[in-house]
Design an enzyme around this catalytic site. Structure first.
Site, PDB file in Angstrom:
ATOM      1  N   LYS A 164       0.832  -1.202   0.000  1.00 21.96           N
ATOM      2  CA  LYS A 164       0.000   0.000   0.000  1.00 21.96           C
ATOM      3  C   LYS A 164       0.877   1.266   0.000  1.00 21.96           C
ATOM      4  CE  LYS A 164      -3.649   2.677   0.591  1.00 21.96           C
ATOM      5  NZ  LYS A 164      -3.130   3.866   1.205  1.00 21.96           N
ATOM      6  N   GLU A 171       1.385   6.779  -6.680  1.00 27.50           N
ATOM      7  CA  GLU A 171       0.324   7.782  -6.781  1.00 27.50           C
ATOM      8  C   GLU A 171       0.884   9.206  -6.718  1.00 27.50           C
ATOM      9  OE1 GLU A 171      -2.799   7.166  -3.752  1.00 27.50           O
ATOM     10  OE2 GLU A 171      -2.501   9.290  -3.293  1.00 27.50           O
TER      11      GLU A 171
END
Lengths: 312, 312, 312, 312
Positions: A164, A171
Site C-alpha cells: 500500500k 500515486e
C-alpha cells in the site's frame, strides 16, 4: 462471518456499511458513542463469539499501538487482529510478535479507496500467514471491488502495508506527472484550451487513467484552479516510501521529486533560496531584495552571473 | 472525403486503413512502391480533386521539411497540409508560414495510439485556424476512438504538437512512477508476489490506468522481466518537453528525472560516476577499482567518507 | 592532558599521532595488538588517572554501541566519553542517556579529514554541554587545523554528528556538481582539453574549491579516468541526511539526486529501466532487446513513441 | 598592445581598468557617452591601428549580434573580434562564419569574476584557432589572475563559452548544495549555531571553497538571512547547460534540480501544486483551501491518503 471493527471514522464507518451489505455481522466501536455499536473495547470483544476477528482502523502510530496493546490483553488464543490503518510496515512485525506471544494471529492490510470505496469497493493488500488470512477472507471479499481484481495476499506480515505504501508512492509521482504537464500546457501561448486537451486524453492515449478522469472533474469545477492554493499535504506513506528505497539502495527520483515538491509547497518562503539569493549577492552584486521589480529571469537577465554591461 | 496520405509506415499504413473503414477515400504515397497507391508525390497531388487535403506522416525534421517544401510547390491556393508526424512544435509555425505564402493552409496534429490505434482509434490533438481544421474534421472523426473523447482542437498552429509533446512528457513520468514502484517492491523481503500486487491494483486503486494494465501484461509474459535489458530509448518529445519547460521557467522535476533515467540506462559506464569514484579516492583513499569485491554500500561502509578504524 | 583512544585504524592511528604531537598523552587500544598500547579496554581505563576522557573511534552501529556499553561499566562518575566515529546523530542521545545514568558525561564529535588529517588537521564538529566539551577541548585544539577555523561546538548532544552528516550531504552534491560538469564537457565536440579547463578553474572562478583541486589531481593521473569504473559506494551519512530532511520536511533535491546516482552506479542492470523497456514494448511495439543495434536515441528515434514511418 | 573594447558596464568598465594596469592601451566605446572614450563604433575602429582587436562585452543575443554585424562592416581582413559576453555557445559558430566571410578572425571568451575581478583577476575560457588566440593573448594575460591558473584555451570556436556555461552550471549546483545543507541545519533542534558551523568548515573539510567563504560573509551580515526573500533569478547559462546536456544525452540531475529550484522560487503560487491539491480533493475529500489551519503534514496527517478515523 462476525467482525469486530475498531474505529468508525470516514473510512471505518463506510467499511462497516459495505461489510454489512456483504451479509456479515459487524460490531463497531468508536470513542464517539454517537456512531459506536458498543460502549467499550471490552464490550466489543465480549460480544463476539470466538474465534474472534477484530479489525483495527485507527490512526497509525500511538493510537494503533495502544489499541493493539489493549486487544492483546482482551483477546484469547486463536483470535485474530487485522490492522487496516495506515501503519508503517515496520510496525507490523512488532505487532505480530506482541500478539503471537499471546497466541493471537495478525494480518496487516493496506486499504485504498477513499470516499469512493463504499460504492466501488476498496482495494486491499494484505500480509500474513495463509492460515490467518483465511480467517478474514470473507471480509476481504466483501470489501473489495466486484471485479476480478482489487485484492491481493502480498506476502508475509508487513507486505500489505508495504504494498500500500508503494501504491501511494506511485500515486504521488503520477499526480506530479499530470500536475507538471498541466502547468506546462497552461504556460504555452499556442494552447488555448488546456481543459479540453485534458478531457480529450481520456480515450486513446497512453496516459488514460482514473487520475486523469479526476483531473478533468477538477478542471470542470474550476478551469484554472483559481480557488485553490498550491499547497499539498503529504501523508506519512510518501516519506516512508523514500525511506524504504534508501534502505534498499533503490533510486527513486520521480517519487522523491514529488514528495519534495509537496514540502516546498508548504513553505511561505524558502530558506534554501534565501541562501542562493545571499550567495548571488555576495559574488555578483546582484540585487536580491527588490524582487518585485524583476522580470522573468531577474533584473540581470540574460546571462547574469557576470552581468553584462549596457554597451554597444 | 478524399485524403492524400504521405508516409505509409507502421503508423501511416494503419491510419490509411482506419480512415478507409470510416468511408473516406485515401490515396497513399510512400517511397516504398510495394505499399504505395501512387508512384510519386506529383501523382498523389494530381489524383486528388481540389481543394486538396494532404496528410504528412513522415519522420520529423528533414523528411517532414522536404515533404512540406515539395507540397508547397505542388499544391494550389486553398489546399491544406496536415502534419501528423512527431514534429517539434517550433517547426509548425515555420511550415505554416511557408505554406501560407502560397495560399495553402496548415494544421498540425499530434497522434497517439501506437499499434493499438487501428482497432481502438487514435487520440488526436490538433492546432490551426477553425477554418482549416474544419476541412480535415471528417478524417479526424474517422481516426479518433469511438467514445466521447480522444480528439481536441488544442489551439493555434503548433498547439497540437505541443499538446502531444506534453502528453508524452506525462507518459514518461507515469512510466517512471510504475517502474520505481516495481523495483522497490521487488527489493522488499516481505513481498512475495509483486506481479499479483500489480494485478490487484487494476481495480479500486488511485493508480489504475492503461499503463498499469500494460505492466501486468508484461509481467505475465516475464514475471521478473529477466529477458529484458534495462535500456530505454527516448523519443525527441521527452527532450522537447523539458526544453519547453526551461523556455517557460516551469519546474518539471519528475518528467526530467524520467528523461535522465533513460539517458543513464544507455550508458555502459557512467562518466560522472567515474569522477565521483576518482574524488573519493583522492580525499579518502577509498578503493575504487576493486568494485567486484564490495558489498551493498561498498567496501568501506558504513560511514565511509572518513573510514572508521577497526577498533573496539 | 591524558586521553584514552579506542580504535587505531586508518583514522584513529593518525589521530593518536597528531594528538601526541600536540603534547598530550594518548593511550590507545585496538583489537589488533600490533598497533595497541594496552591489551584490553580494562587496561586502558586502569592506566588513565581520573577524571578520565575516553575517545571512541570505531565503526558506527554495533561496534560503537558495545564499546559504549563496556565503558559504562568500566568508567567512574565524572569521567567522559567522546564518540568521534561516524555514528548516526540519533544514537547520540541514547548513548548520553545510558552514560548519564552512571554519572558519566558524553560528547559526540564528527571528524572530517581523511588521509590528509594528520598533516593538515581534522575538522571537528562537536555537541554536548559546555562543561563536558571543556574537558576535551585541549584534544580538539590539538586535532584541529592550525588556522582560525576547523572546529565548532555545534550545539547539544547530537549536534556534532548532525553537522558532520550535513557536511557529508553537501559534499555529495558538490562532488556530483563537478562530476556532471565534467561529463558534459567531455561530451562536447568543441572542447578539446577538458583537463586544462578544470585546471584553469582553480583561480578566479566562483567554483574554486578543494574538491576542484582534487579533481585536477585525479585527471593528472588519468586524463579521462579510463582506469576507473563509474561505481561509487555511499556512506551511511548521505542516506541519513536525506532521512533527516524527510523528518523535517526539507526539500533536498540536489543532495538526494547525488545519493541516487550512487545507488544507480552500483547496479549491473536497472530493474526500473527493465520496466520502462517492457512498457514501451507493450504499447509501441518498440524493439527492446536488440539494444546493441540502436543508436543514440534508440532504433525508433526521433519521436518514437508513435514511430513515424519511412515515407515521403 | 592596443585593444578596442565595446561595452563599459559593470564588467567592461572594470576590465578596461585592469587591462590598462597591465600596460596596454584600451579604447572603450559605450552607448553611454559619460563613460566612453570615443563617440561611436566607427570612431573606435578608426582610432585603432591594424591589425585591430576588438573585444565585445555587451549583453548576449540581440545586442551582441548587432555589434558583430556592425564590426563585420567596419573592420578589415586580418582584424579580430573577441566576444567576451555571455553568449550562448551556439552563437559563436555563426559569428565566426559571418566574420570569416570578411577575412576577420573570431575568438569567444567566457569571463568569470564578477565584482571581484578588477582586483583578483578574471577567470578566462576561450575558444578559437591558435593563430587568433595568439593575437589577443597579451590581453588575456592582463585580465587573468596572477597565479598559475585562471585562463585556458579550451578548444575550437565555441569552446570558451561552452566551458564558461558549464562553470556556471556547476556553480548553480554548488550553491544549491550549500543552500540545502543550510536549510537542513537550520531545521535541526540540536544545532544551536548554524553560522558557526559554516564558519568552522572553512578549514580542514572536504567542502572548503570560495562559495563557503561567501556564505559565511552573508551569514555574518544577516545570521538567518531574514532580510532576504527566497527568490533567485537565473541567467541564461543555467538553462543552456541543461539544454546542452539534453542534446548530448548527459544526465544532469543535480544541476537541473538547482535550476528548477530557482524557477519555483519565483512563483507566487505553484500551478502544479494547485493541481496536486485538486486531485487530492477529488479522490480523498481532503481539505484543500483551509491551508492556514493545517500543521506540518496537513490536516489529515498522518497517513492521509486514506484518512484514518478517530477511533479506538
Amino acid at each position: 462471518m462476525e467482525l469486530g471493527l475498531v474505529g468508525l471514522g470516514k473510512m471505518g464507518g463506510n467499511m462497516r456499511e459495505r461489510i454489512r451489505r456483504g451479509g456479515h455481522t459487524v460490531i463497531g466501536y468508536d470513542r464517539n458513542p454517537d456512531i459506536a455499536d458498543v460502549g467499550s473495547l471490552e464490550e466489543l470483544v465480549g460480544s463476539l463469539s470466538g474465534p474472534r476477528v477484530v479489525w483495527v482502523m485507527v490512526p497509525s502510530g500511538a493510537a494503533t499501538q495502544s489499541t493493539v496493546d489493549e486487544l492483546a490483553e482482551l483477546l484469547s488464543p486463536g483470535d485474530l487482529v487485522v490492522d487496516g490503518g495506515n501503519s508503517r510496515w515496520t510496525d507490523d512485525e512488532k505487532h505480530a510478535e506482541e500478539l503471537k506471544a499471546k497466541g493471537i494471529g495478525f494480518v496487516d492490510c493496506g486499504v485504498s479507496g477513499g470516499v469512493w470505496g463504499l460504492e466501488n469497493g476498496y482495494a486491499l493488500m494484505y500480509g500474513g500467514s495463509a492460515e490467518d488470512v483465511a480467517k478474514v477472507q470473507p471480509v476481504f471479499d466483501a470489501l473489495k471491488p466486484e471485479g476480478k481484481f482489487g485484492s491481493v495476499h502480498a506476502g508475509k506480515v508487513g507486505a500489505g502495508h508495504f504494498a500500500k505504501m508503494v501504491h501511494n508512492g506511485i500515486e504521488y509521482a503520477m499526480m506530479q506527472s499530470f500536475a507538471e504537464g498541466w502547468e506546462l500546457l497552461e504556460s504555452a501561448d499556442s494552447v488555448t484550451d488546456v481543459r479540453e486537451v485534458f478531457r480529450s486524453w481520456q480515450e486513446g492515449t497512453v496516459i488514460r487513467s482514473w487520475l486523469l478522469d479526476l483531473a478533468v472533474k477538477a478542471l470542470d469545477s474550476d478551469e484554472h484552479l483559481e480557488a485553490l492554493r498550491g499547497y499539498a499535504a503529504d501523508s506519512g506513506e510518501g516519506r516512508w516510501t523514500v525511506e524504504a528505497a534508501i534502505d534498499n539502495a533503490v533510486p527513486l527520483p520521480a517519487i522523491t521529486a514529488s514528495l519534495f515538491a509537496r514540502f516546498s509547497s508548504r513553505q511561505d518562503d524558502s530558506p534554501q533560496m534565501k541562501m542562493i539569493a545571499a550567495l548571488r549577492n555576495q559574488f555578483g552584486g546582484h540585487a536580491v531584495t527588490a524582487a518585485d521589480k524583476v522580470g522573468e529571469m531577474g533584473a540581470d537577465a540574460p546571462g547574469a552571473d557576470v552581468t553584462p554591461p549596457t554597451g554597444g
